[in-house]
Motif scaffolding. Structure first.
Motif, PDB file in Angstrom:
ATOM      1  N   ILE A  82    -123.376   2.567   1.608  1.00  0.00           N
ATOM      2  CA  ILE A  82    -123.903   2.403   0.251  1.00  0.00           C
ATOM      3  C   ILE A  82    -125.382   2.743   0.349  1.00  0.00           C
ATOM      4  CG2 ILE A  82    -124.432   0.790  -1.613  1.00  0.00           C
ATOM      5  CD1 ILE A  82    -121.925  -0.783  -0.806  1.00  0.00           C
ATOM      6  N   ILE A  83    -125.833   3.654  -0.492  1.00  0.00           N
ATOM      7  CA  ILE A  83    -127.230   4.089  -0.464  1.00  0.00           C
ATOM      8  C   ILE A  83    -127.852   3.890  -1.845  1.00  0.00           C
ATOM      9  CG2 ILE A  83    -126.853   5.692   1.453  1.00  0.00           C
ATOM     10  CD1 ILE A  83    -126.742   7.987  -0.561  1.00  0.00           C
ATOM     11  N   ALA A  84    -129.114   4.167  -1.960  1.00  0.00           N
ATOM     12  CA  ALA A  84    -129.854   3.925  -3.204  1.00  0.00           C
ATOM     13  C   ALA A  84    -129.293   4.729  -4.373  1.00  0.00           C
ATOM     14  CB  ALA A  84    -131.332   4.260  -3.004  1.00  0.00           C
ATOM     15  N   ASP A  85    -129.226   4.078  -5.537  1.00  0.00           N
ATOM     16  CA  ASP A  85    -128.767   4.743  -6.761  1.00  0.00           C
ATOM     17  C   ASP A  85    -129.580   5.995  -7.063  1.00  0.00           C
ATOM     18  OD1 ASP A  85    -126.651   3.019  -7.560  1.00  0.00           O
ATOM     19  OD2 ASP A  85    -128.109   1.589  -8.340  1.00  0.00           O
ATOM     20  N   SER A  86    -130.847   5.993  -6.698  1.00  0.00           N
ATOM     21  CA  SER A  86    -131.708   7.138  -7.011  1.00  0.00           C
ATOM     22  C   SER A  86    -131.201   8.425  -6.355  1.00  0.00           C
ATOM     23  CB  SER A  86    -133.151   6.855  -6.587  1.00  0.00           C
ATOM     24  OG  SER A  86    -133.206   6.573  -5.201  1.00  0.00           O
ATOM     25  N   ASN A  87    -130.551   8.318  -5.183  1.00  0.00           N
ATOM     26  CA  ASN A  87    -129.991   9.512  -4.527  1.00  0.00           C
ATOM     27  C   ASN A  87    -128.910  10.148  -5.390  1.00  0.00           C
ATOM     28  OD1 ASN A  87    -131.496   9.384  -2.073  1.00  0.00           O
ATOM     29  ND2 ASN A  87    -130.197   7.694  -1.435  1.00  0.00           N
ATOM     30  N   CYS A  88    -128.002   9.337  -5.923  1.00  0.00           N
ATOM     31  CA  CYS A  88    -126.916   9.880  -6.743  1.00  0.00           C
ATOM     32  C   CYS A  88    -127.419  10.305  -8.115  1.00  0.00           C
ATOM     33  CB  CYS A  88    -125.788   8.851  -6.869  1.00  0.00           C
ATOM     34  SG  CYS A  88    -124.833   8.716  -5.337  1.00  0.00           S
ATOM     35  N   ALA A  89    -128.397   9.591  -8.648  1.00  0.00           N
ATOM     36  CA  ALA A  89    -128.960   9.975  -9.941  1.00  0.00           C
ATOM     37  C   ALA A  89    -129.591  11.362  -9.845  1.00  0.00           C
ATOM     38  CB  ALA A  89    -129.995   8.944 -10.391  1.00  0.00           C
ATOM     39  N   LYS A  90    -130.255  11.641  -8.717  1.00  0.00           N
ATOM     40  CA  LYS A  90    -130.870  12.954  -8.513  1.00  0.00           C
ATOM     41  C   LYS A  90    -129.795  14.037  -8.371  1.00  0.00           C
ATOM     42  CE  LYS A  90    -134.300  13.154  -5.613  1.00  0.00           C
ATOM     43  NZ  LYS A  90    -135.051  13.200  -4.335  1.00  0.00           N
ATOM     44  N   MET A  91    -128.721  13.742  -7.652  1.00  0.00           N
ATOM     45  CA  MET A  91    -127.683  14.728  -7.375  1.00  0.00           C
ATOM     46  C   MET A  91    -126.769  14.976  -8.578  1.00  0.00           C
ATOM     47  SD  MET A  91    -124.763  14.757  -4.395  1.00  0.00           S
ATOM     48  CE  MET A  91    -125.972  14.418  -3.149  1.00  0.00           C
ATOM     49  N   TYR A  92    -126.344  13.892  -9.240  1.00  0.00           N
ATOM     50  CA  TYR A  92    -125.342  14.012 -10.315  1.00  0.00           C
ATOM     51  C   TYR A  92    -125.938  13.961 -11.710  1.00  0.00           C
ATOM     52  CZ  TYR A  92    -122.053  13.385  -6.522  1.00  0.00           C
ATOM     53  OH  TYR A  92    -121.349  13.530  -5.359  1.00  0.00           O
ATOM     54  N   LYS A  93    -127.230  13.734 -11.806  1.00  0.00           N
ATOM     55  CA  LYS A  93    -127.935  13.692 -13.098  1.00  0.00           C
ATOM     56  C   LYS A  93    -127.276  12.712 -14.063  1.00  0.00           C
ATOM     57  CE  LYS A  93    -130.418  17.489 -11.929  1.00  0.00           C
ATOM     58  NZ  LYS A  93    -131.076  17.180 -10.720  1.00  0.00           N
ATOM     59  N   SER A  94    -126.945  13.150 -15.264  1.00  0.00           N
ATOM     60  CA  SER A  94    -126.410  12.245 -16.297  1.00  0.00           C
ATOM     61  C   SER A  94    -124.977  11.791 -16.014  1.00  0.00           C
ATOM     62  CB  SER A  94    -126.474  12.912 -17.668  1.00  0.00           C
ATOM     63  OG  SER A  94    -125.645  14.058 -17.686  1.00  0.00           O
ATOM     64  N   LYS A  95    -124.277  12.433 -15.067  1.00  0.00           N
ATOM     65  CA  LYS A  95    -122.910  12.025 -14.737  1.00  0.00           C
ATOM     66  C   LYS A  95    -122.885  10.712 -13.952  1.00  0.00           C
ATOM     67  CE  LYS A  95    -121.046  16.678 -14.602  1.00  0.00           C
ATOM     68  NZ  LYS A  95    -120.493  17.733 -13.757  1.00  0.00           N
ATOM     69  N   TYR A  96    -124.001  10.361 -13.320  1.00  0.00           N
ATOM     70  CA  TYR A  96    -124.049   9.135 -12.517  1.00  0.00           C
ATOM     71  C   TYR A  96    -124.487   7.968 -13.383  1.00  0.00           C
ATOM     72  CZ  TYR A  96    -124.919   5.779  -8.869  1.00  0.00           C
ATOM     73  OH  TYR A  96    -124.883   4.642  -8.101  1.00  0.00           O
TER      74      TYR A  96
END
Length: 124
Positions: A84-98
């Motif tokens: 489990i890693i920081a939400d910011s990593n997925c927010a950057k990668m998946y943009k509005s889908k995350y």
């Protein structure tokens, strides 16, 4: 099949009523044809309403029947050790889908296979 394994057929898959075929509400219940016997190797996983993220990573296993190098889905479940890693990593990668309120961001050396979204995630 080893002594630790039990084979039980699935009688019904119940998708979340709001599942949109994409990222949101990508979870389902699987009803088995008969009860699965509990053993030292087969135990229930407790579900939580949410996962509290703190600083640092957590070791987990993800399991599923998604794509692998040879096929679009597999007949046998497989697992991957993930973090489990920081939400910011997925927010950057998946943009509005995350959506951090619905999703858990995982990463690390391994990752779940394509098609394993919504798959069980177990923290140990």
């Amino acid at each position: 099949m080893s002594k630790e394994e039990v084979e039980v057929a699935v009688s019904r898959v119940i998708e979340h009523p709001y599942f949109d075929g994409g990222y949101h509400f990508d979870i389902a219940l699987i009803q088995m044809e008969r009860p699965v016997p509990l053993t030292d190797y087969i135990m229930p996983i407790c579900l939580k309403k949410y996962v509290t993220q703190k600083t640092g990573t957590y070791s987990c296993y993800s399991a599923g029947w998604g794509k692998n190098a040879k096929t679009d889905s597999t007949k046998q479940a497989h697992q991957a050790k993930v973090n489990i890693i920081a939400d910011s990593n997925c927010a950057k990668m998946y943009k509005s889908k995350y959506d951090k309120d619905e999703m858990i961001c995982t990463g690390g050396e391994n990752r779940p296979c394509q098609g394993d979204g919504g798959a069980p995630l177990v923290r140990y």
